[in-house]
Every structure is written in C-alpha cells, then in structure tokens.
Design a protein around this motif. Structure first.
Motif, PDB file in Angstrom:
ATOM      1  N   HIS A   6     -16.334  10.619   2.595  1.00  0.00           N
ATOM      2  CA  HIS A   6     -15.182  11.498   2.393  1.00  0.00           C
ATOM      3  C   HIS A   6     -13.929  10.667   2.647  1.00  0.00           C
ATOM      4  O   HIS A   6     -13.576  10.381   3.784  1.00  0.00           O
ATOM      5  CB  HIS A   6     -15.246  12.695   3.342  1.00  0.00           C
ATOM      6  N   LEU A   7     -13.264  10.304   1.573  1.00  0.00           N
ATOM      7  CA  LEU A   7     -12.182   9.319   1.644  1.00  0.00           C
ATOM      8  C   LEU A   7     -11.114   9.653   0.626  1.00  0.00           C
ATOM      9  O   LEU A   7     -11.417  10.120  -0.477  1.00  0.00           O
ATOM     10  CB  LEU A   7     -12.773   7.932   1.382  1.00  0.00           C
ATOM     11  N   VAL A   8      -9.871   9.407   0.990  1.00  0.00           N
ATOM     12  CA  VAL A   8      -8.769   9.411   0.031  1.00  0.00           C
ATOM     13  C   VAL A   8      -8.165   8.012   0.006  1.00  0.00           C
ATOM     14  O   VAL A   8      -7.936   7.409   1.059  1.00  0.00           O
ATOM     15  CB  VAL A   8      -7.692  10.447   0.378  1.00  0.00           C
ATOM     16  N   LEU A   9      -7.942   7.511  -1.189  1.00  0.00           N
ATOM     17  CA  LEU A   9      -7.229   6.256  -1.372  1.00  0.00           C
ATOM     18  C   LEU A   9      -5.885   6.553  -2.020  1.00  0.00           C
ATOM     19  O   LEU A   9      -5.826   7.259  -3.033  1.00  0.00           O
ATOM     20  CB  LEU A   9      -8.027   5.307  -2.275  1.00  0.00           C
ATOM     21  N   ILE A  10      -4.830   6.028  -1.431  1.00  0.00           N
ATOM     22  CA  ILE A  10      -3.492   6.104  -2.017  1.00  0.00           C
ATOM     23  C   ILE A  10      -3.084   4.686  -2.386  1.00  0.00           C
ATOM     24  O   ILE A  10      -3.039   3.802  -1.522  1.00  0.00           O
ATOM     25  CB  ILE A  10      -2.465   6.676  -1.019  1.00  0.00           C
ATOM     26  N   THR A  11      -2.822   4.429  -3.663  1.00  0.00           N
ATOM     27  CA  THR A  11      -2.380   3.110  -4.084  1.00  0.00           C
ATOM     28  C   THR A  11      -0.868   3.148  -4.291  1.00  0.00           C
ATOM     29  O   THR A  11      -0.354   3.930  -5.081  1.00  0.00           O
ATOM     30  CB  THR A  11      -3.070   2.658  -5.381  1.00  0.00           C
ATOM     31  N   VAL A  12      -0.170   2.296  -3.550  1.00  0.00           N
ATOM     32  CA  VAL A  12       1.286   2.269  -3.580  1.00  0.00           C
ATOM     33  C   VAL A  12       1.712   0.993  -4.292  1.00  0.00           C
ATOM     34  O   VAL A  12       1.691  -0.102  -3.727  1.00  0.00           O
ATOM     35  CB  VAL A  12       1.868   2.313  -2.152  1.00  0.00           C
ATOM     36  N   GLY A  13       2.066   1.133  -5.548  1.00  0.00           N
ATOM     37  CA  GLY A  13       2.510   0.005  -6.357  1.00  0.00           C
ATOM     38  C   GLY A  13       3.712   0.414  -7.174  1.00  0.00           C
ATOM     39  O   GLY A  13       4.624   1.069  -6.663  1.00  0.00           O
ATOM     40  N   THR A  14       3.726   0.070  -8.464  1.00  0.00           N
ATOM     41  CA  THR A  14       4.799   0.519  -9.350  1.00  0.00           C
ATOM     42  C   THR A  14       4.925   2.035  -9.268  1.00  0.00           C
ATOM     43  O   THR A  14       6.019   2.584  -9.191  1.00  0.00           O
ATOM     44  CB  THR A  14       4.517   0.088 -10.799  1.00  0.00           C
ATOM     45  N   GLY A  15       3.774   2.714  -9.290  1.00  0.00           N
ATOM     46  CA  GLY A  15       3.709   4.153  -9.063  1.00  0.00           C
ATOM     47  C   GLY A  15       2.812   4.421  -7.875  1.00  0.00           C
ATOM     48  O   GLY A  15       2.530   3.532  -7.071  1.00  0.00           O
TER      49      GLY A  15
ATOM     50  N   VAL B 200     -11.323   8.995   6.482  1.00  0.00           N
ATOM     51  CA  VAL B 200     -10.323   7.924   6.516  1.00  0.00           C
ATOM     52  C   VAL B 200      -9.379   8.090   5.334  1.00  0.00           C
ATOM     53  O   VAL B 200      -9.761   8.645   4.292  1.00  0.00           O
ATOM     54  CB  VAL B 200     -11.020   6.533   6.466  1.00  0.00           C
ATOM     55  N   VAL B 201      -8.142   7.635   5.508  1.00  0.00           N
ATOM     56  CA  VAL B 201      -7.175   7.508   4.418  1.00  0.00           C
ATOM     57  C   VAL B 201      -6.922   6.022   4.235  1.00  0.00           C
ATOM     58  O   VAL B 201      -6.494   5.336   5.174  1.00  0.00           O
ATOM     59  CB  VAL B 201      -5.861   8.245   4.727  1.00  0.00           C
ATOM     60  N   VAL B 202      -7.184   5.531   3.045  1.00  0.00           N
ATOM     61  CA  VAL B 202      -7.012   4.108   2.746  1.00  0.00           C
ATOM     62  C   VAL B 202      -5.761   3.942   1.891  1.00  0.00           C
ATOM     63  O   VAL B 202      -5.584   4.660   0.907  1.00  0.00           O
ATOM     64  CB  VAL B 202      -8.243   3.544   2.009  1.00  0.00           C
ATOM     65  N   VAL B 203      -4.908   3.017   2.268  1.00  0.00           N
ATOM     66  CA  VAL B 203      -3.696   2.733   1.498  1.00  0.00           C
ATOM     67  C   VAL B 203      -3.842   1.360   0.861  1.00  0.00           C
ATOM     68  O   VAL B 203      -4.078   0.361   1.551  1.00  0.00           O
ATOM     69  CB  VAL B 203      -2.437   2.779   2.382  1.00  0.00           C
ATOM     70  N   GLY B 204      -3.735   1.310  -0.451  1.00  0.00           N
ATOM     71  CA  GLY B 204      -3.821   0.058  -1.188  1.00  0.00           C
ATOM     72  C   GLY B 204      -2.606  -0.131  -2.066  1.00  0.00           C
ATOM     73  O   GLY B 204      -1.587   0.541  -1.901  1.00  0.00           O
TER      74      GLY B 204
END
Length: 320
Positions: free
Chosen positions: A128-137, A256-260
């Motif tokens: 059970h995971l959320v990934l948030i990718t912080v890039g151009t968007g 966990v919340v993963v930020v990429g």
C-alpha cells in the motif's frame, strides 16, 4: 535459462530515458535524449524507436518493451489519450511500437510504473503505497494490495490534478489550482520569476540573467548558496507538497509515501517542509499512524525500471 530483460522507456516533458533492465531492476544500459520541442506523436515515436534500436544493438535478448509516459493512458490498449505537457493526443503508441519492433509492448502512466518499481524493489516490499513524482509536473502512482490502481480504463489516480485551490494559478492541464500548479518544477519556476521581478537585484534575478532566464534550477542554485528568498520558495513549495500528501493519506491507509522526480534531489529543502505540512494536516493523528515520507529508491530511473518490470509481467504470455 537466460535472465529475462526488457527495455523500459520513460517519456517526460523535457527528456526521454530508455534502458535495458533485468527482472531484479538492474539497469544494464541507459540512454537519454531530449523530448522533441514540438513533442507530437510522430516526433516522440521517432526518438523512442531510435533509443530501442540502439539498445537492441547492445542487447539482442530483450523480451519486451515497456513505456511510462506522462498523461492519460487507455489501459490495456496502450493508447496515449492526453498529456498536459506534451502535444500528443489519442496516440496508439503500443500498436506502433509493436509493429515497428516486433516486440510485445505495454504502455502505462509514468507514475504508475514508477510506483510499481518502488513498491516491489524499494527498501522492502510494500503493498500500500503512494508515489508522488515532482518534476516538470506532478505525477502520482497508487499501489493498493500490491497492484497498480488504474481505475476501470486507466484514467484513475491522476493525483497531480487534485484541486487544492480553484482560484489558484493555471495548471498545464487547463484547470486552476491543481496540486501540480503548486508543488512542481513548473511551480518553482513561476515563483522564481515572480521573486526575480519583485527583487531585480536579488540573487535569483542575477543568476537568471547570467543563465538567460529564471528557472527552477536557478532557484535551486540560489538556495544552495543560502539565499533567503530561494529557501523561502522551497519552504512554500514543500508545504504545498505536504498539503497534497496529507489529503491523499487521509483517503488511503498507506504504508509509505514515496517522493520521486527531479526535484527530490534537493533532499530536505523539499522534504522537510513537506513532512511538517503532512503531519499538520493529517486527519486523526491520535488514532492513526502518519505514513513516512521518503525519497524514491530509484531516483530518475524509477519510471524506466517500472516500465520494464511491467513489460516483463504483462509480456510473458506473448513472449512464451
């Protein structure tokens, strides 16, 4: 029996990365090319095929191709229906890749495949995971009970476009006040330009003049030199990131919340204020644990690795 390998392709707003990846996530060879300026389907396909051809010249045993691309993907047909930062619309990329290469292909949202990589091959397996990718968007991938959540047709989990403020700045998708409009590299660029206009003699403005324009990288460089304005901008950006994460954590019970994405390389400049805000806005903190917020294991390779893993998962029947 030889180890299975696949080509993973990660199509972003500014660059396209491709690599040959083992089933254990090891990247054997990697290539990176800029996303074509017009970013229409024909131009992007040409770059994808060039990368595939060059990778296959080095590895003739790849079993399948996986693509992670920003935007809405029709699943499992593999049509790119729409993208906020690229020009392609209703693009049958899976069909075209398979016809041109003779390999089975699978197409999914870039954050979905990155979330798969993090859930399966991160510090420990997560279901059970959320990934948030912080890039151009801002992209978002959701893994529930060990599987990518897509919704019935692949249009689900567009986490970067939850609306934080309907009166906020315009997002690349055309709406106002999206998560992406407040907590992405594009948002950092916008805030940096506003800060430079307010203080033409400040470090952000001076670095921007040296580089030709103010971008998110300009703000990052200024923050690295301890500039108070740049540090404040990162505090604002990180706070909005934490607000969005808290909203997601209030809906889903997460391990966990993963930020990429590219901006996670700034470390605690971004993550420290995000963690504070996520705790501040968490629901019922006394009754439920606050999911830890951690940097992605794979960094910029998460989309490429996840796309390859998905290709191996989905392509085994076709490969035989």
């Amino acid at each position: 029996m030889s180890r299975q390998r696949a080509i993973g392709l990660d199509v972003g707003g500014t660059k396209i990365a491709g690599g040959v990846v083992d089933a254990d996530g090891t990247v054997l060879t990697e290539l990176v090319e800029p996303t074509p300026e017009d970013s229409d389907a024909e131009a992007v396909l040409a770059v994808l095929l060039d990368i595939v051809e060059r990778l296959r010249a080095k590895h003739d045993d790849v079993a399948a191709i996986g693509v992670g691309a920003a935007g809405i993907v029709e699943w499992p047909q593999g049509r790119m229906l729409w993208a906020p930062n690229n020009a392609y619309r209703d693009w049958p990329v899976r069909e075209q890749l398979e016809a041109a290469t003779g390999l089975p292909a699978v197409i999914d949202n870039d954050a979905n495949v990155a979330a798969l990589a993090e859930a399966r091959l991160g510090p420990r397996p997560y279901r059970h995971l959320v990934l948030i990718t912080v890039g151009t968007g801002i992209g978002g991938g959701l893994v529930q009970d060990g599987r990518i959540y897509r919704g019935p047709t692949g249009r689900g989990a567009e986490l970067g476009h939850i609306v934080l403020n309907p009166d906020g700045p315009v997002c690349g998708c055309g709406n106002h006040g999206c998560f992406e409009a407040y907590a992405s590299g594009t948002a950092l660029t916008r805030m940096g330009r506003e800060a430079a206009a307010d203080d033409p003699d400040g470090l952000i403005a001076r670095l921007g003049a040296e580089r030709g324009e103010v971008t998110g990288q300009t703000v990052t460089a200024a923050a690295g030199q301890g500039d108070p304005t740049a540090l404040d901008l990162f505090g604002r950006l990180g706070r909005w990131l934490g607000v969005g994460i808290a909203s997601l954590a209030n809906i889903f019970e997460l391990e966990v919340v993963v930020v990429g994405g590219g901006l996670v390389s700034t470390g605690d400049l971004l993550l420290a204020p995000a963690r504070r805000a996520a705790r501040e806005f968490a629901y019922a903190r006394e009754a439920r644990a606050t999911a830890p917020i951690v940097a992605a294991t794979f960094g910029g390779d998460a989309g490429m690795v996840g796309a390859a893993l998905l290709a191996l998962d989905e392509g085994r029947t076709s490969v035989g």
